[in-house]
Motif scaffolding. Structure first.
Motif, short mmCIF file in Angstrom:
data_model
loop_
_atom_site.label_atom_id
_atom_site.label_comp_id
_atom_site.label_asym_id
_atom_site.label_seq_id
_atom_site.Cartn_x
_atom_site.Cartn_y
_atom_site.Cartn_z
N ASN A 10 0.86 -1.17 0.00
CA ASN A 10 0.00 0.00 0.00
C ASN A 10 0.90 1.23 0.00
O ASN A 10 2.13 1.11 0.06
CB ASN A 10 -0.96 -0.01 1.20
CG ASN A 10 -0.23 0.06 2.52
OD1 ASN A 10 0.47 1.03 2.80
ND2 ASN A 10 -0.37 -0.98 3.34
N LYS A 11 0.29 2.41 -0.06
CA LYS A 11 1.07 3.66 -0.17
C LYS A 11 2.02 3.88 1.00
O LYS A 11 3.00 4.60 0.88
CB LYS A 11 0.13 4.85 -0.33
CG LYS A 11 -0.56 4.87 -1.67
CD LYS A 11 -1.49 6.04 -1.81
CE LYS A 11 -2.17 5.97 -3.16
NZ LYS A 11 -3.25 6.90 -3.33
N ASN A 37 4.27 2.79 -6.17
CA ASN A 37 3.71 3.78 -7.10
C ASN A 37 2.52 4.50 -6.46
O ASN A 37 2.14 4.22 -5.32
CB ASN A 37 3.34 3.12 -8.44
CG ASN A 37 2.19 2.11 -8.34
OD1 ASN A 37 1.53 1.99 -7.31
ND2 ASN A 37 1.98 1.37 -9.40
N LYS A 38 1.94 5.42 -7.19
CA LYS A 38 0.86 6.25 -6.62
C LYS A 38 -0.39 5.44 -6.30
O LYS A 38 -1.21 5.86 -5.49
CB LYS A 38 0.55 7.44 -7.53
CG LYS A 38 -0.01 7.13 -8.89
CD LYS A 38 -0.21 8.42 -9.68
CE LYS A 38 -0.95 8.26 -10.98
NZ LYS A 38 -0.39 7.30 -11.91
N GLU A 39 -0.54 4.27 -6.92
CA GLU A 39 -1.68 3.41 -6.61
C GLU A 39 -1.45 2.57 -5.36
O GLU A 39 -2.35 1.88 -4.89
CB GLU A 39 -1.98 2.45 -7.78
CG GLU A 39 -2.59 3.13 -9.01
CD GLU A 39 -1.53 3.80 -9.89
OE1 GLU A 39 -0.37 3.33 -9.89
OE2 GLU A 39 -1.87 4.78 -10.57
N GLY A 40 -0.21 2.59 -4.83
CA GLY A 40 0.09 1.82 -3.63
C GLY A 40 0.58 0.42 -3.91
O GLY A 40 0.58 -0.44 -3.01
N PHE A 44 8.69 -3.28 -9.54
CA PHE A 44 10.05 -3.76 -9.76
C PHE A 44 10.30 -3.60 -11.26
O PHE A 44 9.64 -4.24 -12.07
CB PHE A 44 10.16 -5.22 -9.33
CG PHE A 44 11.49 -5.87 -9.63
CD1 PHE A 44 12.69 -5.23 -9.36
CD2 PHE A 44 11.52 -7.14 -10.17
CE1 PHE A 44 13.90 -5.85 -9.63
CE2 PHE A 44 12.73 -7.77 -10.44
CZ PHE A 44 13.92 -7.13 -10.17
N GLU A 45 11.21 -2.67 -11.61
CA GLU A 45 11.44 -2.41 -13.02
C GLU A 45 12.90 -2.07 -13.26
O GLU A 45 13.64 -1.72 -12.34
CB GLU A 45 10.55 -1.28 -13.52
CG GLU A 45 10.81 0.06 -12.88
CD GLU A 45 9.82 1.13 -13.33
OE1 GLU A 45 9.16 0.94 -14.36
OE2 GLU A 45 9.70 2.14 -12.63
N GLU A 156 4.50 -5.08 -11.59
CA GLU A 156 3.76 -4.34 -10.55
C GLU A 156 3.09 -5.38 -9.64
O GLU A 156 2.39 -6.28 -10.12
CB GLU A 156 2.70 -3.45 -11.22
CG GLU A 156 1.99 -2.53 -10.26
CD GLU A 156 1.10 -1.52 -10.98
OE1 GLU A 156 0.30 -0.86 -10.27
OE2 GLU A 156 1.19 -1.37 -12.21
N ILE A 157 3.33 -5.28 -8.34
CA ILE A 157 2.90 -6.30 -7.40
C ILE A 157 1.95 -5.70 -6.36
O ILE A 157 2.26 -4.68 -5.75
CB ILE A 157 4.11 -6.94 -6.68
CG1 ILE A 157 5.15 -7.40 -7.69
CG2 ILE A 157 3.66 -8.09 -5.79
CD1 ILE A 157 6.52 -7.60 -7.11
N ASP A 158 0.81 -6.35 -6.17
CA ASP A 158 -0.20 -5.90 -5.20
C ASP A 158 -0.09 -6.67 -3.89
O ASP A 158 -0.01 -6.10 -2.81
CB ASP A 158 -1.58 -6.05 -5.81
CG ASP A 158 -2.69 -5.74 -4.83
OD1 ASP A 158 -2.52 -4.85 -3.97
OD2 ASP A 158 -3.76 -6.39 -4.91
#
Length: 163
Positions: A10-11, A37-40, A44-45, A156-158
């Motif tokens: 999360n953020k 990122n801004k979405e929380g 990994f890039e 992108e990992i949630d």
């Protein structure tokens, strides 16, 4: 059995126990980055380079020993770039080898499901003559890209959880 959350980004996530490890440890020139990122979500890039015998980038998360007996799979909610990655676990963060599973991303949000018992031991790209992951304890997880080609990557990992 319920689930065990390994990490739910999360953020406000603290990434201090996440470390990028690139092939620079062997003289390579690959570069990875890991941030929220801004979405929380965690991102990994970077770039994998084959120069100077390089060819991989990884990010790993070390944590206090988790007892994982009774869990059979890991679920990872992520969005990739249609490339192949490895998910790795260690029973002990001081072990030289990891237990590995490969997955390919679709370019859309997806939940990757990996059977823990099918994760095989390997060290520096070589399979080891040891049993598969024993599913007793866990001290480290990692994502790695190393497809034997120079390429940009973005994962992108949630959330990462055991079931």
């Amino acid at each position: 059995m319920s689930s065990l959350i390994i990490f739910d980004f999360n953020k406000d996530s603290n990434l201090s126990n996440w470390n990028v490890v690139d092939d620079g440890v062997m003289g390579g020139l690959s570069q990875g980055n890991f941030e929220i990122n801004k979405e929380g979500n965690a991102v990994f890039e970077g770039t994998v380079s084959l120069e100077n015998n390089g060819g991989f980038s990884s990010v790993r998360h070390r944590f206090d020993t988790q007892k994982v007996k009774g869990f059979t799979k890991v679920l990872i909610r992520l969005k990739g770039d249609e490339k192949k990655y490895q998910f790795r676990v260690k029973t002990n963060s001081y072990d030289r080898y990891s237990y590995i599973a490969h997955f390919t991303t679709t370019g859309n949000w997806q939940t990757i499901e990996i059977s823990l018992s099918e994760m095989y031991p390997a060290f520096r790209g070589r399979n080891l003559d040891l049993p598969n992951y024993p599913t007793e304890t866990m001290q480290e997880i990692a994502f790695l890209i190393g497809n034997k080609k120079a390429e940009q990557f973005r994962l992108e990992i949630d959330k990462i959880e055991l079931k």
